[in-house]
Structures are given as structure tokens and as C-alpha cells.
Design an enzyme around this catalytic site. Structure first.
Site, PDB file in Angstrom:
ATOM      1  N   MET A   1     -13.590  -3.685  -1.694  1.00  0.00           N
ATOM      2  CA  MET A   1     -14.237  -3.852  -0.458  1.00  0.00           C
ATOM      3  C   MET A   1     -15.232  -2.686  -0.333  1.00  0.00           C
ATOM      4  SD  MET A   1     -13.363  -6.947   0.632  1.00  0.00           S
ATOM      5  CE  MET A   1     -13.602  -7.209   2.191  1.00  0.00           C
TER       6      MET A   1
ATOM      7  N   HIS B   1      -9.292  -1.847   4.358  1.00  0.00           N
ATOM      8  CA  HIS B   1      -7.924  -2.555   3.945  1.00  0.00           C
ATOM      9  C   HIS B   1      -7.699  -3.722   5.125  1.00  0.00           C
ATOM     10  CE1 HIS B   1      -7.335   1.703   2.592  1.00  0.00           C
ATOM     11  NE2 HIS B   1      -7.011   0.769   1.433  1.00  0.00           N
TER      12      HIS B   1
ATOM     13  N   THR C   1       0.743  -1.331   0.076  1.00  0.00           N
ATOM     14  CA  THR C   1      -0.102   0.064   0.043  1.00  0.00           C
ATOM     15  C   THR C   1       0.894   1.276   0.168  1.00  0.00           C
ATOM     16  OG1 THR C   1      -1.735   1.407   1.092  1.00  0.00           O
ATOM     17  CG2 THR C   1      -0.073  -0.027   2.620  1.00  0.00           C
ATOM     18  N   ARG C   2       0.212   2.393  -0.468  1.00  0.00           N
ATOM     19  CA  ARG C   2       1.149   3.621  -0.538  1.00  0.00           C
ATOM     20  C   ARG C   2       0.077   4.895   0.395  1.00  0.00           C
ATOM     21  NH1 ARG C   2      -1.779   5.132  -5.397  1.00  0.00           N
ATOM     22  NH2 ARG C   2      -1.639   7.493  -4.680  1.00  0.00           N
TER      23      ARG C   2
ATOM     24  N   ARG D   1      -8.207  -3.916  -6.563  1.00  0.00           N
ATOM     25  CA  ARG D   1      -8.626  -2.958  -7.772  1.00  0.00           C
ATOM     26  C   ARG D   1      -7.678  -2.026  -8.143  1.00  0.00           C
ATOM     27  NH1 ARG D   1     -11.836   1.148  -8.963  1.00  0.00           N
ATOM     28  NH2 ARG D   1     -13.353   0.814 -10.294  1.00  0.00           N
TER      29      ARG D   1
ATOM     30  N   HIS E   1      -4.514  -1.804  -8.809  1.00  0.00           N
ATOM     31  CA  HIS E   1      -3.283  -1.701  -8.162  1.00  0.00           C
ATOM     32  C   HIS E   1      -2.227  -0.878  -8.889  1.00  0.00           C
ATOM     33  CE1 HIS E   1      -0.589  -4.441  -5.685  1.00  0.00           C
ATOM     34  NE2 HIS E   1       0.087  -3.490  -6.362  1.00  0.00           N
ATOM     35  N   ALA E   2      -1.568   0.030  -8.120  1.00  0.00           N
ATOM     36  CA  ALA E   2      -0.579   0.755  -8.503  1.00  0.00           C
ATOM     37  C   ALA E   2      -1.142   1.638  -9.690  1.00  0.00           C
ATOM     38  CB  ALA E   2       0.594   0.041  -8.875  1.00  0.00           C
TER      39      ALA E   2
ATOM     40  N   ARG F   1      16.346  40.911  -8.720  1.00  0.00           N
ATOM     41  CA  ARG F   1      14.936  40.740  -8.303  1.00  0.00           C
ATOM     42  C   ARG F   1      14.468  39.441  -7.963  1.00  0.00           C
ATOM     43  NH1 ARG F   1      12.297  46.130  -9.089  1.00  0.00           N
ATOM     44  NH2 ARG F   1      13.666  47.607 -10.563  1.00  0.00           N
TER      45      ARG F   1
ATOM     46  N   ILE G   1       7.557  44.370  -4.680  1.00  0.00           N
ATOM     47  CA  ILE G   1       7.055  44.675  -5.849  1.00  0.00           C
ATOM     48  C   ILE G   1       6.721  43.368  -6.608  1.00  0.00           C
ATOM     49  CG2 ILE G   1       7.556  45.955  -8.042  1.00  0.00           C
ATOM     50  CD1 ILE G   1       9.183  47.906  -6.595  1.00  0.00           C
ATOM     51  N   ALA G   2       7.801  42.557  -6.988  1.00  0.00           N
ATOM     52  CA  ALA G   2       7.691  41.381  -7.445  1.00  0.00           C
ATOM     53  C   ALA G   2       7.288  41.375  -9.038  1.00  0.00           C
ATOM     54  CB  ALA G   2       6.900  40.439  -6.713  1.00  0.00           C
TER      55      ALA G   2
ATOM     56  N   HIS H   1      -7.248   1.862   6.138  1.00  0.00           N
ATOM     57  CA  HIS H   1      -8.547   2.226   6.906  1.00  0.00           C
ATOM     58  C   HIS H   1      -9.158   0.651   7.129  1.00  0.00           C
ATOM     59  CE1 HIS H   1      -7.836   6.228   6.352  1.00  0.00           C
ATOM     60  NE2 HIS H   1      -7.660   6.002   5.032  1.00  0.00           N
TER      61      HIS H   1
ATOM     62  N   ARG I   1      14.696  43.465   2.206  1.00  0.00           N
ATOM     63  CA  ARG I   1      16.088  44.377   1.509  1.00  0.00           C
ATOM     64  C   ARG I   1      16.908  44.320   2.625  1.00  0.00           C
ATOM     65  NH1 ARG I   1      16.893  44.569  -3.979  1.00  0.00           N
ATOM     66  NH2 ARG I   1      15.164  43.856  -5.017  1.00  0.00           N
TER      67      ARG I   1
HETATM   68  S1  PPS Z   1      11.616  43.755  -5.932  1.00  0.00           S
HETATM   69  O1  PPS Z   1      11.444  43.865  -7.491  1.00  0.00           O
HETATM   70  O2  PPS Z   1      10.233  42.851  -5.516  1.00  0.00           O
HETATM   71  O3  PPS Z   1      12.759  42.829  -5.813  1.00  0.00           O
HETATM   72  O4  PPS Z   1      11.676  45.015  -5.200  1.00  0.00           O
HETATM   73  P1  PPS Z   1      11.310  45.119  -3.595  1.00  0.00           P
HETATM   74  O5  PPS Z   1      12.171  44.029  -2.870  1.00  0.00           O
HETATM   75  O6  PPS Z   1      10.006  45.263  -3.061  1.00  0.00           O
HETATM   76  O7  PPS Z   1      12.068  46.651  -3.389  1.00  0.00           O
HETATM   77  C1  PPS Z   1      11.453  47.586  -3.778  1.00  0.00           C
HETATM   78  C2  PPS Z   1      11.644  48.888  -2.954  1.00  0.00           C
HETATM   79  O8  PPS Z   1      13.082  49.209  -2.895  1.00  0.00           O
HETATM   80  C3  PPS Z   1      12.819  50.565  -3.485  1.00  0.00           C
HETATM   81  N1  PPS Z   1      13.604  50.941  -4.844  1.00  0.00           N
HETATM   82  C4  PPS Z   1      12.945  50.299  -5.800  1.00  0.00           C
HETATM   83  N2  PPS Z   1      12.027  50.045  -6.630  1.00  0.00           N
HETATM   84  C5  PPS Z   1      11.858  49.530  -7.922  1.00  0.00           C
HETATM   85  N3  PPS Z   1      12.910  49.967  -8.725  1.00  0.00           N
HETATM   86  C6  PPS Z   1      13.978  50.415  -8.203  1.00  0.00           C
HETATM   87  N4  PPS Z   1      15.257  50.680  -9.015  1.00  0.00           N
HETATM   88  C7  PPS Z   1      14.407  50.718  -6.630  1.00  0.00           C
HETATM   89  N5  PPS Z   1      15.329  51.249  -6.027  1.00  0.00           N
HETATM   90  C8  PPS Z   1      14.792  51.449  -4.849  1.00  0.00           C
HETATM   91  C9  PPS Z   1      11.555  51.094  -3.658  1.00  0.00           C
HETATM   92  O9  PPS Z   1      11.502  52.116  -2.299  1.00  0.00           O
HETATM   93  C10 PPS Z   1      10.713  50.051  -3.172  1.00  0.00           C
HETATM   94  O10 PPS Z   1       9.688  50.067  -2.070  1.00  0.00           O
HETATM   95  P2  PPS Z   1       8.307  49.900  -2.147  1.00  0.00           P
HETATM   96  O11 PPS Z   1       7.858  49.665  -0.680  1.00  0.00           O
HETATM   97  O12 PPS Z   1       7.645  49.151  -2.983  1.00  0.00           O
HETATM   98  O13 PPS Z   1       7.987  51.372  -2.438  1.00  0.00           O
END
Ligand code: PPS
Length: 561
Positions: free
Chosen positions: A321, A194, A186-187, A280, A282-283, A439, A465-466, A191, A425
């Protein structure tokens, strides 16, 4: 029975010689395969397959010498590594910590056709099949075959008393005077169905029972082996005294259905069992991309019965079963009296009940097993999760994230951590700048920390910001789709720039700050956000409240909090 472990003298010799040889770091699957090669679980194999054996196994389920063997066992390596080896070389095979486990004497090197392998072994090239997906995405392109000599078996620190080699299991059967033993594979957690199935098998075959769960790699998404083993340990007390034994099998499953069932039977023969239960599907790997089963539910039983004569282990075939309410007992599905009410709980229904904290009836499982599963699968309102804000600088991420933090602390029940862009940061990424590469590293670090917090039952709020979609998706995968709430703080650039709280936009426009998001660097607006916050019409308080409502709706915040 094959035993590939070298004598202490030979092991010492190999260890010394191996200092001049190339090393290969084994993947978790390769480590499982190697362990079963070394301890004889894969008898009669004496190493990773040569090309002749591999081709023959793929095309006709037999080694080149005609012995029945359904699954290829080859060592896959990268092209770069393959370029550095030649026939006659020796390779030191190492586990992740670098300890040498075995030596491979290279006898064959080739590039397999993985599409052909998928069709031959799994009968499909559909990537919904976990074995096929592993083959296409995680298997390296070059195979190496050759005899192996073991220096030591892999070391484990968990459940050591249950990790028995084939020789140890056989010795135990002999000591106990068990001449007929039926094995149960069994994996999943076991219950009542079984338990009833294995008790029936024991009675029909007049044998003792080896409960032999797979604890190597199983199907992605399965219950972790720690939880499962605690469940197995608890169910063992329901067997009549001295009739059943529990041991663990370090097998990396392929989910190859019928071929896999045949493989499981051969392995159990090597562990000294005389009979093997095949139920039934199996695997079976579940459904294909068109929503249909990959294999017929009883195809495994048919395949084994066709090869019964040369297997040296007898199949104990069983139908599924099911619980018959009027009889208050489990019976095979084809023996249900006409007109009676049958009860069943599927795997996904069980997961739903656990997730939502609903009742799990005692006809289905034992209270101690429910309790064990609830410990590791708490309802959503007790699980960890991540709220990941994304948006331009000055969009209001930090303000809303802070308001959310306070609200979640007020609700209480779980630890909450805020990973704000600026805080990260300063403490985690102080050496990084704002290039795409940096980033991405920054976001991966945040994702890693958030995933650890989430895994351990906490709440992570992230607010960078991502700007890049692909890394946000990576973080989602790292944390797990169901526990990741992407929240897009959708404030237009003009508004951010007009607010310009930190004066950064003015500097960016003047060229004093390079690569500034929105001005001289890209921002990819998400299309997969769970929540979108329009801050032109919402105050930070209202925006945070919107997030809380979403979390409540998704079951992350429950009344019990
Ligand atoms: S990232 O892109 O997600 O890695 O950025 P993050 O770590 O969120 O950092 C963003 C904050 O750093 C300041 N800052 C800048 N932001 C954008 N571009 C550049 N070149 C830059 N240089 C400095 C900025 O204050 C960001 O903060 P927030 O809170 O977003 O305003």
C-alpha cells in the site's frame, strides 16, 4: 486441535518422576516453540520432530505422513548433553528460572547437516540471513525428537490479557459470533498503511479482523515488543467498533520468507481464523550479502496459492500500500493512477527521522504512535552512550576523562558516570590481578556496567588500560556499535615512562611489578578507534575538547541540551 497439556493428575506424576530425569534449560527460541506445541498453535505436531519428519520437512515441506508443514521444529542440544541421553529417556524441559514446563520422551537423537538445512529451508547459506546465522552460530549440533507432555504454559508478567491460546481465541470468536476472521501478522509497529490494508482486507473478505502480531523472537534489531504492543493497542481504536481484536502470538520467527508465510497461515488456521493476509515480501529478511533481496517480493503469495487446497485457511493477498498525495489516500501500488505523486517512508528512513528528531508526517502514522516511538527511540542527543578510553598506564586517560566528565556535566541533560581504571579496581575488581584472564574479566565488568548506564539513557566514561583488542570489541558489541566511542590515548611508551607519575615504570623495569603493560605485558593498539588523541601535541583540555567536538558531530550532544 492438539492440546499437549497433561491433566492435573498426570502433571503431578510427571513432576514427581522428573526429579530423577535430566533437565534441559530451554533457549528463548525453544521456549517459544514449546509453548506453541503445547497450546496447539503448531497442530498437528505432537512434539519435537523425529528425524523422519525433519528430513521430510526440509526436503519436501511435508511431515513424513504427507501433512503440509514447512519449518523444522527440533530440539537442539549440545554434544555433551546428547552423550548423557539415550532413546527411551525422559528429559525435563525447563524455562530459564528453572521451572519445569514439559517432559520430552526421547524417540530420536541425530546430528543434522546444518548446511543442508539452511539451503532447504531458507534457500541460501548466506549468513546475512538471520535464520541462517542463527542456525550456524546459535543452534546446538545435536537434535532430539520425541513426544512432549506439558505441565504448564510459560508464565508471563506483561500484557497477560492479550496472550491468548488458540483455544481462547477460538472461544472468543464463538462468543462474539465471528464466523469469518481474517488474521494479520506483523513484527513491526503498525502505521496508517497497515490500518488501510487490514480495513481493505476486512471489506473484501467480509470478515472480522484478528490483529495477531508476533511477540516471540523476531528479526534482530526490530522495535522491542513492549513498544510495539503499546502501538498496537493505540491503533485498535481506529477500527470500527467491535470489528477487530488484538491478540499476541509467542512465535519465534525464522524470517524464512515463502516457507514462513505458509507456516504463519497454518498457525492462524489453528487459532481459528478463516483467512490470512499475505502482503509484499512476507517474513522477508531483507538483503543478502550482495545487496539483493533473498526472496522475490511476491514468492510467498505464489507458494501459498499453490497449496491453497490443502491449507483450510484462505489467503488474502495484498500488494504494497502506498500513499497517493493527490487522492490523500492509500492504494495498492498497482492501482496508483498514472502520473500521481506517491509518498512512502521506508523503515530505515523512519529510524533516521527518529534518531535525528525530525518530523514524521501524519499521512504516514498517527501522532500517538509517533509519540510512542519517540519515547523509546529518542533522538541521539537524548540517548545514552559510552566513551571508552584506552591507552598505556600514565598515558593521560584519567586526566582527559575527568576533564570530559566536567564538560559533559556543564552541558547537562543526562547523568554522567566515570568508571576510571583505579576506581573500578577499588570498587568492582578488588580481587583481580593483571594476568590476561583477570584483565579480561575486569574489562567485561566495566563493559557490563557501562552498557547498563548507556541502555538507561546515561553517559558512561570508562578509562582502563584495556590492552586487548578482542575484549574491547566484546564491550563494543555489548553496548551497541552506534553508542560506543572508542578513544585511543596514544601516548608513546617512552613518554609514559619518562613521566612515570606513580613510579610504577621504574618498579616494573626493576622487576618489582610483574606483567606491567608496555614493559613485560602486551598492549594491542586499537585500529578501530573513533578518536585518536595524540597527547604529545594536545593538552588534556584540548584533548577533552576534541572528544566533545566528535560527540557533537555524531549528534550525541544537541542544541536541546
Ligand atoms: S586493565 O589492563 O585494563 O585491566 O588495567 P586497569 O584496570 O586499567 O588498571 C591499570 C592501573 O593499575 C595500575 N597497575 C598496573 N597497570 C598495568 N600493568 C600492571 N601490571 C599494573 N599493576 C598496577 C596502574 O596504576 C594502572 O593505572 P593507570 O591509571 O592506567 O596508570
Amino acid at each position: 486441535m492438539i492440546d499437549l497439556l497433561a491433566t492435573p493428575e498426570r502433571a503431578k506424576q510427571l513432576h514427581e518422576a522428573s526429579r530423577d530425569w535430566l533437565s534441559w534449560d530451554l533457549s528463548p527460541r525453544q521456549l517459544c516453540d514449546l509453548e506453541l506445541l503445547l497450546n496447539g498453535g503448531f497442530s498437528p505436531l505432537e512434539g519435537f520432530m523425529s528425524r523422519a519428519d525433519y528430513d521430510s520437512v526440509c526436503s519436501r515441506m511435508r511431515l513424513a505422513n504427507d501433512t503440509l508443514w514447512p519449518i523444522p521444529i527440533a530440539l537442539d542440544v549440545t554434544q555433551e548433553f546428547a552423550k548423557r541421553i539415550k532413546l527411551g529417556d525422559h528429559i525435563a524441559l525447563r524455562e530459564p528460572e528453572g521451572m519445569i514446563i514439559a517432559v520430552l520422551h526421547v524417540e530420536d537423537i541425530w546430528e543434522p547437516d546444518r548446511l543442508d538445512e539452511a539451503e532447504a529451508v531458507y534457500g541460501t547459506s548466506d549468513s546475512h540471513h538471520p535464520g541462517v546465522s542463527y542456525l550456524f552460530q546459535r543452534t546446538h549440533p545435536v537434535y532430539v525428537g520425541g513426544r512432549v507432555e506439558g505441565l504448564q504454559l510459560p508464565q508471563y508478567f506483561d500484557f497477560r490479557h492479550l496472550r491468548l491460546t488458540p483455544a481462547e481465541v477460538r472461544a472468543e470468536f464463538e462468543r462474539l459470533g465471528w464466523r469469518r476472521v481474517v488474521a494479520f501478522q506483523t513484527r513491526n509497529p503498525m502505521h496508517r498503511a497497515h490500518l488501510e490494508l487490514t480495513l481493505r482486507a476486512v471489506r473484501e473478505v467480509e470478515a472480522n479482523l484478528l490483529v495477531h502480531p508476533t511477540v516471540g523472537l523476531t528479526k534482530p534489531g526490530d522495535v522491542d515488543h513492549y513498544t510495539r504492543i503499546r502501538c498496537y493497542q493505540s491503533i485498535m481504536s481506529h477500527y470500527p467498533p467491535r470489528t477487530a481484536k488484538l491478540a499476541l502470538l509467542p512465535l519465534a520467527m525464522r524470517m524464512a520468507g515463502p516457507r514462513e508465510a505458509l507456516w504463519h497461515a497454518i498457525i492462524r488456521k489453528n487459532y481459528g481464523c478463516t483467512h490470512f493476509i499475505v502482503g509484499r515480501d512476507h517474513a522477508g529478511p531483507g538483503k543478502n550479502s550482495e545487496g539483493r533481496n533473498f526472496y522475490d517480493p511476491y514468492a510467498a503469495q505464489e507458494l501459498i496459492s499453490r497449496h491453497q487446497d490443502e491449507l483450510h485457511v484462505s489467503m488474502a493477498p495484498f500488494k504494497k500500500m502506498v500513499y497517493v498525495e493527490d487522492l490523500a489516500e492509500y492504494v495498492p501500488e498497482d492501482e496508483v493512477p498514472a502520473g500521481s505523486r506517491v509518498l512512502d517512508i521506508t523503515g530505515s528512513e523512519l529510524r533516521r527521522r527518529l534518531m535525528e528528531g525530525h518530523d514524521i508526517p501524519t499521512w504516514f502514522t498517527f501522532p500517538e504512535i509517533t509519540q510512542e516511538l519517540r519515547r523509546t527511540h529518542p533522538p541521539r542527543y537524548k540517548q545514552g552512550f559510552t566513551v571508552f578510553f584506552t591507552g598505556l598506564s600514565g598515558a593521560g586517560k584519567s586526566t582527559i576523562a575527568n576533564a570530559l566528565l566536567i564538560k559533559l556535566l556543564e552541558i547537562g541533560g543526562r547523568p554522567v558516570t566515570l568508571l576510571d581504571g583505579d576506581i573500578v579496581r577499588k570498587h568492582l575488581s578488588s580481587e583481580l590481578g593483571f594476568s590476561k584472564e583477570h584483565r579480561d574479566i575486569n574489562i567485561r565488568r566495566i563493559g557490563f556496567v557501562a552498557s547498563e548506564i548507556t541502555k538507561n539513557g546515561g553517559i558512561a566514561i570508562c578509562a582502563p588500560i584495556a590492552p586487548y583488542d578482542h575484549v574491547r570489541k566484546e564491550v563494543r558489541a555489548m553496548i551497541g556499535d552506534g553508542r560506543f566511542v572508542l578513544t585511543y590515548v596514544m601516548t608513546p611508551l617512552e613518554v609514559c615512562e619518562e613521566r612515570d607519575r606513580k613510579g610504577l615504570y621504574a618498579k616494573a623495569r626493576a622487576g618489582l611489578i610483574k606483567e606491567f603493560t608496555g614493559i613485560s605485558d602486551p598492549y594491542e593498539a586499537p585500529t578501530d578507534a573513533e578518536i585518536v588523541l595524540d597527547t604529545t601535541s594536545l593538552s588534556p583540555e584540548e584533548a577533552a575538547q576534541k572528544v566533545v567536538l566528535h560527540l557533537e558531530h555524531q549528534g550525541f550532544i544537541g542544541t536541546a541540551d
